[in-house]
Design an enzyme around this catalytic site. Structure first.
Site, PDB file in Angstrom:
ATOM      1  N   ASP A  67       0.812  -1.124   0.306  1.00  0.00           N
ATOM      2  CA  ASP A  67      -0.066   0.115  -0.290  1.00  0.00           C
ATOM      3  C   ASP A  67       1.019   0.854  -0.223  1.00  0.00           C
ATOM      4  O   ASP A  67       2.089   1.176   0.474  1.00  0.00           O
ATOM      5  CB  ASP A  67      -0.658  -0.341   1.113  1.00  0.00           C
ATOM      6  CG  ASP A  67       0.252  -0.030   2.742  1.00  0.00           C
ATOM      7  OD1 ASP A  67       1.056   0.053   2.153  1.00  0.00           O
ATOM      8  OD2 ASP A  67      -0.708  -0.854   3.583  1.00  0.00           O
ATOM      9  N   ASP A 136      -7.246  -1.831  14.071  1.00  0.00           N
ATOM     10  CA  ASP A 136      -9.108  -2.054  13.925  1.00  0.00           C
ATOM     11  C   ASP A 136      -9.248  -3.469  13.414  1.00  0.00           C
ATOM     12  O   ASP A 136      -9.774  -3.335  12.825  1.00  0.00           O
ATOM     13  CB  ASP A 136      -9.313  -0.903  13.271  1.00  0.00           C
ATOM     14  CG  ASP A 136      -9.278   0.122  12.030  1.00  0.00           C
ATOM     15  OD1 ASP A 136      -7.942  -0.840  11.440  1.00  0.00           O
ATOM     16  OD2 ASP A 136      -9.195   0.733  11.418  1.00  0.00           O
ATOM     17  N   HIS A 138      -7.197  -3.843  10.360  1.00  0.00           N
ATOM     18  CA  HIS A 138      -7.152  -4.007   9.326  1.00  0.00           C
ATOM     19  C   HIS A 138      -5.688  -4.294   8.947  1.00  0.00           C
ATOM     20  O   HIS A 138      -4.402  -4.797   9.393  1.00  0.00           O
ATOM     21  CB  HIS A 138      -7.046  -2.190   8.629  1.00  0.00           C
ATOM     22  CG  HIS A 138      -5.768  -0.879   8.983  1.00  0.00           C
ATOM     23  ND1 HIS A 138      -6.204  -0.413   9.899  1.00  0.00           N
ATOM     24  CD2 HIS A 138      -4.534  -0.992   8.944  1.00  0.00           C
ATOM     25  CE1 HIS A 138      -4.804   0.522  10.133  1.00  0.00           C
ATOM     26  NE2 HIS A 138      -3.857  -0.250   9.074  1.00  0.00           N
ATOM     27  N   GLU A 143      -9.795  -1.975   5.367  1.00  0.00           N
ATOM     28  CA  GLU A 143     -10.451  -1.305   6.806  1.00  0.00           C
ATOM     29  C   GLU A 143     -11.244  -1.804   6.956  1.00  0.00           C
ATOM     30  O   GLU A 143     -12.382  -2.737   5.976  1.00  0.00           O
ATOM     31  CB  GLU A 143     -10.726  -0.112   6.964  1.00  0.00           C
ATOM     32  CG  GLU A 143      -8.910   1.159   6.398  1.00  0.00           C
ATOM     33  CD  GLU A 143      -9.263   1.390   7.744  1.00  0.00           C
ATOM     34  OE1 GLU A 143      -8.717   1.069   8.745  1.00  0.00           O
ATOM     35  OE2 GLU A 143      -8.441   2.546   7.940  1.00  0.00           O
TER      36      GLU A 143
END
Ligand code: GLP
Length: 237
Positions: A67, A136, A138, A143
């Site tokens: 990413d 969270d 990810h 996400e």
């Protein structure tokens, strides 16, 4: 799933480097899927150390990264391209043209997603994919969502992710709110996946990811379905 619990961050880094180094030794022209974030820094340091000791040859290795932040070019010191160059690529004998990171500054980011997917397809399956995990749940920048994203896409980062990554920026306001990321299919295609986590605050999310229901609300939970997953942990389970 194979779980390796380690006694220190140094041990986690050494064990993870073992897995990547074994891959390079077994297949000198292997394709490595690489990750950013603070967790893999020790692993990269250990790979550099082994390279310097004459134990690892990167001359035929190819890499693809997960990413990149939207809006940051490779010369921006907060970009993931810069991170990879600084922590690994500039320190080993890898050819920069063998390393791929999405372009966060492409004029047309949707076209960049298609370009990266086409490129990933032409590279073939990564032999091994290194992953961290966000607070969270990810992976890469996938996400929590209603469904698992398939290919490379643009994502709006969760406030929690922006806040967690603010520690790398001078001002919290400088953290990009969007990123380009491989999708879950891209990640799951790797022949082998190594997930690392070493932050006590990730205890709960790591438990949910590894032992809870498989759900796009916890993107890392999909890894339970991968045929060859190794999890290397410190301070988390
Ligand atoms: C970012 C990256 C992820 C990484 C995560 C956790 O969001 N896109 O690939 O896994 O941070 O980073 P850290 O290891 O610093 O907690």
């Amino acid at each position: 799933m194979k779980i390796i619990k380690t006694g220190s961050y140094e041990e986690l880094s050494a064990r993870t480097a073992d897995l990547l180094a074994a891959q390079i030794t077994l297949k000198p022209d292997c394709l490595l899927g690489l990750a950013t974030g603070s967790s893999p820094i020790g692993t990269y340091q250990e790979l550099v150390r082994r390279h310097d000791a004459g134990q690892l040859d990167f001359s035929r290795v190819r890499t693809v990264n997960l990413d990149e932040y939207c809006g940051l070019g490779g010369d921006d010191d907060q970009s993931y391209r810069y991170f990879m160059n600084m922590h690994l690529f500039s320190k080993v004998n890898i050819a920069l043209e063998h390393t791929q990171v999405p372009n966060g500054k492409a004029a047309d980011m949707e076209a960049e997603c298609s370009r990266y997917d086409t490129l990933l397809e032409s590279c073939g399956q990564p032999d091994i994919q290194l992953l961290g995990i966000g607070h969270d749940g990810h992976i890469a920048f996938n996400e929590p969502a209603d469904s698992f994203p398939v290919g490379t896409h643009i994502v709006d980062l969760e406030e929690e992710t922006v806040a967690a990554n603010a520690r790398f920026f001078k001002n919290a306001d400088d953290v990009p709110k969007k990123a380009i990321t491989m999708g879950i299919r891209n990640i799951m295609l790797a022949k082998k996946i190594v997930l690392i986590a070493c932050d006590e605050q990730k205890r709960d999310i790591v438990n949910k990811a590894l032992f809870g229901p498989v759900t796009p609300r916890v993107p890392a939970s999909i890894l339970q379905l991968h045929a060859d997953l190794t999890v290397v942990l410190h301070n988390v389970l």
